[in-house]
Design a protein around this motif. Structure first.
Motif, PDB file in Angstrom:
ATOM      1  N   ALA A   1      -2.028   6.685   3.984  1.00  0.00           N
ATOM      2  CA  ALA A   1      -2.566   6.510   2.631  1.00  0.00           C
ATOM      3  C   ALA A   1      -3.589   7.601   2.320  1.00  0.00           C
ATOM      4  O   ALA A   1      -3.603   8.175   1.223  1.00  0.00           O
ATOM      5  CB  ALA A   1      -3.191   5.123   2.487  1.00  0.00           C
TER       6      ALA A   1
ATOM      7  N   SER B   1      -3.841   2.241  -3.179  1.00  0.00           N
ATOM      8  CA  SER B   1      -3.109   2.277  -1.920  1.00  0.00           C
ATOM      9  C   SER B   1      -4.048   2.184  -0.733  1.00  0.00           C
ATOM     10  O   SER B   1      -3.820   1.416   0.214  1.00  0.00           O
ATOM     11  CB  SER B   1      -2.285   3.568  -1.838  1.00  0.00           C
ATOM     12  OG  SER B   1      -1.696   3.695  -0.565  1.00  0.00           O
TER      13      SER B   1
ATOM     14  N   SER C   1       0.838  -1.204   0.000  1.00  0.00           N
ATOM     15  CA  SER C   1       0.000   0.000   0.000  1.00  0.00           C
ATOM     16  C   SER C   1       0.871   1.252   0.000  1.00  0.00           C
ATOM     17  O   SER C   1       0.552   2.245  -0.661  1.00  0.00           O
ATOM     18  CB  SER C   1      -0.938   0.001   1.206  1.00  0.00           C
ATOM     19  OG  SER C   1      -0.277   0.381   2.394  1.00  0.00           O
TER      20      SER C   1
END
Length: 849
Positions: free
Chosen positions: A696, A672, A660
């Motif tokens: 993220a 991600s 990710s």
């Protein structure tokens, strides 16, 4: 004869094979230009192909070389060449002979493979022999005959190899000396060796029983990588396309006819799947004692291979069980697109059935028993449907440490994790991934409610306590549906033999349950990359326990523990992967002060060693992916390695965590976030995984969502340094500068190097220039004594708006290969310099434009 002549002969031979006999002579005359030397060699080659009795087990390349060589090869027996006293001849090949020899310098027996005297002046042949030595030396695998060195002494060119006592698999098959119980371990070892070759980018291209030695205790050594092809240079970044670089020039046949893939027979370009075909052919032969494509003549055999005419049903009484049949059929698909992509995938499939018989009983036995089975099925059908066919989920909770000694915490955490891993190998029970239950304890919730929460049928709890002066362990197995106690056991905890304790616990808890029979693969065996050294196992448990704490002091202790485990057993894959996991963190300001060059070099070496020892070590693949991401900046290859780790272990939260991150820094925000959510699902109690999800969202500029994640109850300590660090950036990007300043001042006070750049940047954005410059001066003073990442200084200069100095230090960070610079494309801190042409140039150099 020159290497150019040899290649010309090969190409003409290959083209002539496709022609009817009546047309061949005219074709040969035309393409050879009337060269009688070329014509004579090609005719002899074609004659051997059409009529040779032993050609099915002979390499086409070796066959050709032997036809072109002198009939009488001078013997080396009795000679001393260099430091090697040459003994009896062990075998003969086209490129030369193999002898037993004594290494007088190291006083050990060796095998020596000489280049034939006919080719000592042929540069191609010398290069081919040396390439074989280099390819095998690269592998360093226990099932590959080890190469010690390549020698050039006078006019002698030879490989010095490990001497292995044993017989070839081809001779054992002919003598019918392999039992069903012995066949499958042999198959797995052969595939394991080729899987290691494929991992290193090497295609063998001549897999056959004659190239496999079986020792007296049925250990396998794969020989003769003389036709190998290195698909890519592992010292250079390689894309996924590079890994499948075609390995054979069109029109050139290399390999052994009966085991060659259809594409080899057609002279096409090759990849790993040609070896998979050969392995499938070998598996069939091991299972049945017969070759799947063998027909009355060589031409018919080749036709059967090209048409995919497999003899599955030609031998009644030697039927292959369905799961193995499915695997073999996939290996020997005529269309390579339908095969396993490499031997590693095949190995994983084989290991999944390793506890089952290699083949079923003959069909006549099944027919005789069919009526009885039918009656039994009617009588007991409902029971077996509900009970026998079901796989029961088991949640193994962290054990309670009731010793009042925190020094035993590693056992309370490590033993349940090991039990979960071992239970995955059992028949009838499925362990819930330990990361999914590691945050639960029976003390704060009932065992059956925890079981229902994680969709488990059974829950195993435990406690470690003192019984007089000794340690003891108590375990309980509970039915999650109603809380009923099924089993309870108390026994002495012997720290010096943890594996035996774990196996005994599993036996006591699961053997003889009414649910179904309990069996576990390899409990007494020695899995690849594992160890029998109990102290090494204990040190690895300690290392993992300390590594999870994720702070500089404990990380150094973890490295020491992993290194001690390796010193005790240098073949222990898990210890190497733990060491790699530690070193990938050491150049980050959050965890250490080692330069990226040193930390990632150590991480790479440890990860590769772990993978060499166990190609199915998902943690090691993940660590290698981190090196490729943080240091090599090889984004496609890093993604491939992460996804390979996930394929090996789909519930590996760490691989999802790092994947990710890679997707985020390369600008694939939605992917991600999705993978970070998956990591959270797999490891729901880890604050680090929660921080990763918040990051993220942060990189995607979704600051509200990022803040929402940080405020979840999973992160219980809102005063933790890592929490203050992450939330400080959210405050900074959402205009809450005073709150950001307070957060970063707290981080700076606790862990100076982690907070200094963010604090300096915040001072600069708030117009407090003097304080920002003071922090730059502090970083410069610190750099005189220890490693300070140039990016930390660059960040403060970006806040101050001094672009020239910012790019000076950013370029220094680029030269250092500083890991955190990888986020430059998406990190909002870099927004003030994003419109500068030098920024675009930096992205281009990093492959992020």
């Amino acid at each position: 004869m020159t290497s150019e002549d040899l290649e010309r002969i090969r190409i003409i031979f290959n083209d002539a094979l496709d022609l009817p006999s009546a047309e061949r002579e005219h074709f040969l005359f035309l393409v050879s230009g009337g060269d009688e030397h070329i014509l004579r060699q090609v005719r002899s080659f074609l004659h051997a192909y059409d009529n040779g009795e032993d050609i099915l087990d002979e390499s086409v390349l070796d066959l050709g070389l032997s036809l072109f060589a002198d009939d009488e090869e001078p013997t080396f027996t009795g000679q001393t060449i260099g430091t090697f006293r040459i003994g009896r001849k062990l075998g003969k090949g086209g490129m030369g002979d193999v002898y037993f020899a004594e290494d007088l310098q190291l006083n050990r027996p060796v095998a020596v493979k000489f280049l034939s005297s006919a080719f000592i002046h042929d540069r191609w042949a010398r290069r081919q022999l040396k390439r074989e030595a280099q390819a095998v030396a690269l592998l360093q695998h226990p099932n590959v005959c080890e190469v010690y060195r390549f020698e050039e002494i006078g006019e002698h060119y030879f490989i010095v190899m490990q001497y292995v006592e044993g017989k070839t698999l081809s001779s054992l098959l002919r003598e019918k000396r392999i039992t069903l119980d012995e066949a499958f371990p042999i198959a797995v070892q052969i595939v394991d060796a080729i899987a290691a070759a494929h991992y290193h980018g090497v295609i063998h291209r001549d897999i056959k029983p004659g190239n496999v030695i079986i020792t007296t205790n049925f250990e396998v050594r794969v020989l003769d990588f003389g036709l190998e092809k290195i698909v890519h240079d592992r010292n250079k970044p390689a894309t996924s396309a590079d890994r499948l670089t075609h390995a054979t020039k069109k029109g050139l046949i290399l390999g052994t006819i009966a085991y060659m893939s259809p594409e080899q027979h057609r002279g096409e370009e090759l990849d790993f799947r040609t070896d998979v075909f050969s392995l499938g052919t070998l598996l069939f032969e091991l299972a049945t004692g017969e070759h799947p494509f063998e027909r009355k003549s060589n031409a018919e055999t080749v036709t059967a291979i090209l048409r995919g005419e497999v003899g599955f049903e030609r031998s009644p009484g030697k039927q292959i069980r369905p799961s193995l049949r499915r695997i073999i059929k996939k290996c020997i698909e005529t269309d390579r697109e339908n095969r396993y992509s490499n031997a590693g995938e095949l190995l994983a499939e084989l290991k999944a059935i390793k506890e089952s018989p290699f083949r079923e009983l003959p069909a006549r036995y099944w027919k005789a028993a069919a009526a009885l089975i039918f009656v039994l099925a009617i009588v007991a059908g409902a029971y077996f449907f509900l009970r026998e066919d079901r796989v029961y989920g088991v949640a193994i909770l962290p054990f309670a440490n009731e010793t009042a000694d925190a020094g035993f915490d590693y056992l309370a955490d490590g033993i349940p994790e090991n039990l979960s891993a071992k239970l995955i190998e059992t028949n009838g029970f499925r362990a819930i991934a330990y990361s999914k239950v590691a945050g639960h304890t029976a003390a704060n919730s009932s065992a059956n409610s925890i079981g229902r929460n994680v969709k488990a049928d059974l829950v195993l709890t435990g406690r470690i306590y003192r019984a007089d002066v000794n340690l003891a362990i108590e375990t309980k197995l509970i039915d999650a549906s109603d809380g009923r106690l099924l089993r309870v056991s108390s026994q002495e905890l012997t720290v010096s033999d943890i594996p035996a304790l774990e196996n005994e616990l599993l036996d006591k808890m699961f053997s003889g349950l009414e649910f179904r029979a309990f069996t576990m693969a390899g409990r007494s065996g020695h899995s690849k990359g594992e160890t029998r050294n109990n102290e090494a196992i204990r040190q690895n448990l300690i290392g993992r326990h300390l590594w999870r704490k994720r702070d500089p002091e404990n990380l150094q202790k973890a490295i020491a523990a992993f290194q001690q485990a390796i010193d005790l057993d240098p073949t222990y894959s898990r210890a190497y992967s733990g060491l790699a996991d530690s070193y990938v963190l050491m150049s980050s300001v959050a965890y250490g002060s080692t330069s990226p060059k040193d930390s990632f070099a150590r991480a790479r070496a440890a990860a590769k060693q772990a993978i060499d020892l166990d190609p199915l070590n998902a943690e090691a693949h993940t660590s290698l992916g981190v090196v490729l991401t943080k240091h090599d900046w090889n984004w496609p290859e890093a993604e491939r390695v992460y996804r390979q780790a996930i394929k090996i272990d789909p519930e590996n939260a760490g691989a999802h965590y790092w994947l990710s991150g890679l997707l985020g820094i390369t600008g694939r925000a939605e992917e991600s976030i999705a993978v970070a959510e998956k990591a959270k699902e797999l490891d729901p109690f880890s604050p680090l995984v929660e921080y990763n999800l918040a990051r993220a969202y942060y990189f995607a500029r979704q600051y509200d969502r990022s803040l929402e994640v940080l405020n979840r109850q999973t992160i219980t300590d809102k005063n933790d340094t890592k929490f203050r660090f992450h939330i400080g950036y959210i405050y900074l990007m959402t205009g809450r500068e005073a709150e950001a300043l307070q957060a970063f001042e707290e981080v700076y006070a606790d862990r100076k190097m982690l907070g200094i750049a963010a604090l300096g940047y915040t001072y600069a954005k708030m117009g407090r220039r003097k304080e920002a410059l003071n922090l730059i001066a502090e970083l410069e003073r610190t750099a005189e004594e220890t490693y300070v990442p140039a990016q930390e200084i660059a960040i403060i200069y970006i806040g101050l708006g001094e672009k020239d100095k910012s790019f000076h230090y950013l370029n220094e960070a680029y030269k250092e290969r500083y890991g955190s610079l990888t986020a430059i494309k998406v990190e909002p801190l870099f927004d003030p310099v994003r419109d500068d042409v030098r920024f675009a140039d930096l992205l281009r150099q990093m492959g992020l434009n």
